[in-house]
Design a protein around this motif. Structure first.
Motif, PDB file in Angstrom:
ATOM      1  N   ARG A  17       0.837  -1.215   0.000  1.00 24.26           N
ATOM      2  CA  ARG A  17       0.000   0.000   0.000  1.00 24.26           C
ATOM      3  C   ARG A  17       0.867   1.259   0.000  1.00 24.26           C
ATOM      4  NH1 ARG A  17      -5.344  -0.859   0.391  1.00 24.26           N
ATOM      5  NH2 ARG A  17      -6.037  -2.887   1.149  1.00 24.26           N
ATOM      6  N   ALA A  18       1.949   1.243   0.742  1.00 21.77           N
ATOM      7  CA  ALA A  18       2.860   2.398   0.761  1.00 21.77           C
ATOM      8  C   ALA A  18       3.490   2.605  -0.615  1.00 21.77           C
ATOM      9  CB  ALA A  18       3.936   2.208   1.829  1.00 21.77           C
ATOM     10  N   ASP A  21       0.795   3.925  -2.964  1.00 21.74           N
ATOM     11  CA  ASP A  21       0.494   5.324  -2.658  1.00 21.74           C
ATOM     12  C   ASP A  21       1.599   6.257  -3.167  1.00 21.74           C
ATOM     13  OD1 ASP A  21      -1.858   4.537  -1.448  1.00 21.74           O
ATOM     14  OD2 ASP A  21      -1.108   4.800   0.609  1.00 21.74           O
ATOM     15  N   ALA A  24       1.245   6.516  -6.881  1.00 24.83           N
ATOM     16  CA  ALA A  24       0.089   7.363  -7.232  1.00 24.83           C
ATOM     17  C   ALA A  24       0.397   8.835  -7.001  1.00 24.83           C
ATOM     18  CB  ALA A  24      -1.133   6.932  -6.426  1.00 24.83           C
ATOM     19  N   ALA A  25       1.138   9.140  -5.936  1.00 25.28           N
ATOM     20  CA  ALA A  25       1.494  10.531  -5.643  1.00 25.28           C
ATOM     21  C   ALA A  25       2.341  11.136  -6.758  1.00 25.28           C
ATOM     22  CB  ALA A  25       2.230  10.623  -4.309  1.00 25.28           C
ATOM     23  N   TRP A  30       0.230   1.976  -9.822  1.00 22.89           N
ATOM     24  CA  TRP A  30       1.015   0.822  -9.361  1.00 22.89           C
ATOM     25  C   TRP A  30       0.882  -0.318 -10.361  1.00 22.89           C
ATOM     26  CZ3 TRP A  30       4.857  -0.784  -6.576  1.00 22.89           C
ATOM     27  CH2 TRP A  30       4.985  -2.140  -6.300  1.00 22.89           C
ATOM     28  N   PRO A  36      -7.201  -1.257  -4.297  1.00 27.49           N
ATOM     29  CA  PRO A  36      -7.078  -0.912  -2.878  1.00 27.49           C
ATOM     30  C   PRO A  36      -8.376  -1.096  -2.094  1.00 27.49           C
ATOM     31  CG  PRO A  36      -7.061   1.065  -4.208  1.00 27.49           C
ATOM     32  CD  PRO A  36      -6.997  -0.103  -5.162  1.00 27.49           C
TER      33      PRO A  36
END
Length: 167
Positions: A17-18, A21, A24-25, A30, A36
């Motif tokens: 998830r990190a 994220d 995505a930032a 991904w 998610p």
């Protein structure tokens, strides 16, 4: 620490998830399979099932994570079969490095290990790997792994694609 390309597992939720994220930032995705909203166990099962059972409008593929000392630094999507799209534009291997881990040789190692994985899965002959024509970093990674440029073809959304073969 060495990079290990491996399947996701039950203990990878927080790290994946990190990584997703952070990707995505940076305005990137991904993977096309990342969901998610799914409970973690369901997502792990979905990814594993797709290695042998393609969803409609998809092909069987393995989605592996690149792990360096417990940190997920990237992923590889390895198509175990090809349809017209992947035979033309998508290629057999797609890879990504999380933005904060770029420039350290991870992409080159992810692609190298992806090629080994394909061979271990019984895929013989040359392997098609593509990248956007303006993605010079990815082109260099492919060439470091023995890629020979076949052609540049029109791609999706007017972004030309380089088609490389690694034999």
């Amino acid at each position: 620490m060495p990079l290990v390309l491996r399947r996701i597992g039950p203990d990878d939720e927080h790290a994946l998830r990190a990584a997703a994220d952070a990707t995505a930032a940076a305005g990137e995705r991904w993977s096309y399979r990342w969901r998610p909203d799914l409970p973690w166990a369901d997502y792990v099962e979905l990814v594993r099932r797709r290695e042998t059972h393609a969803e409609p409008d998809d092909v069987a593929h393995a989605e592996l994570i690149a792990d360096v000392g417990g940190t997920i630094v990237g992923r590889s999507t390895i198509r175990l079969e090809l349809d017209d799209f992947f035979r033309t534009l998508g290629g057999q291997i797609g890879y990504l490095v999380v933005p904060e881990h770029r420039g350290r040789g991870h992409a080159t190692e992810i692609l190298r290990q992806s090629l080994v994985f394909l061979r271990d899965e019984g895929v013989d002959g040359s392997v098609l790997v593509t990248c956007d024509d303006d993605n010079l970093a990815s082109a260099a990674v492919i060439e470091k792994n023995g890629g020979v440029l076949e052609s540049v073809v029109p791609g999706v959304a007017d972004v030309p694609k380089r088609r490389y073969w690694i034999g």
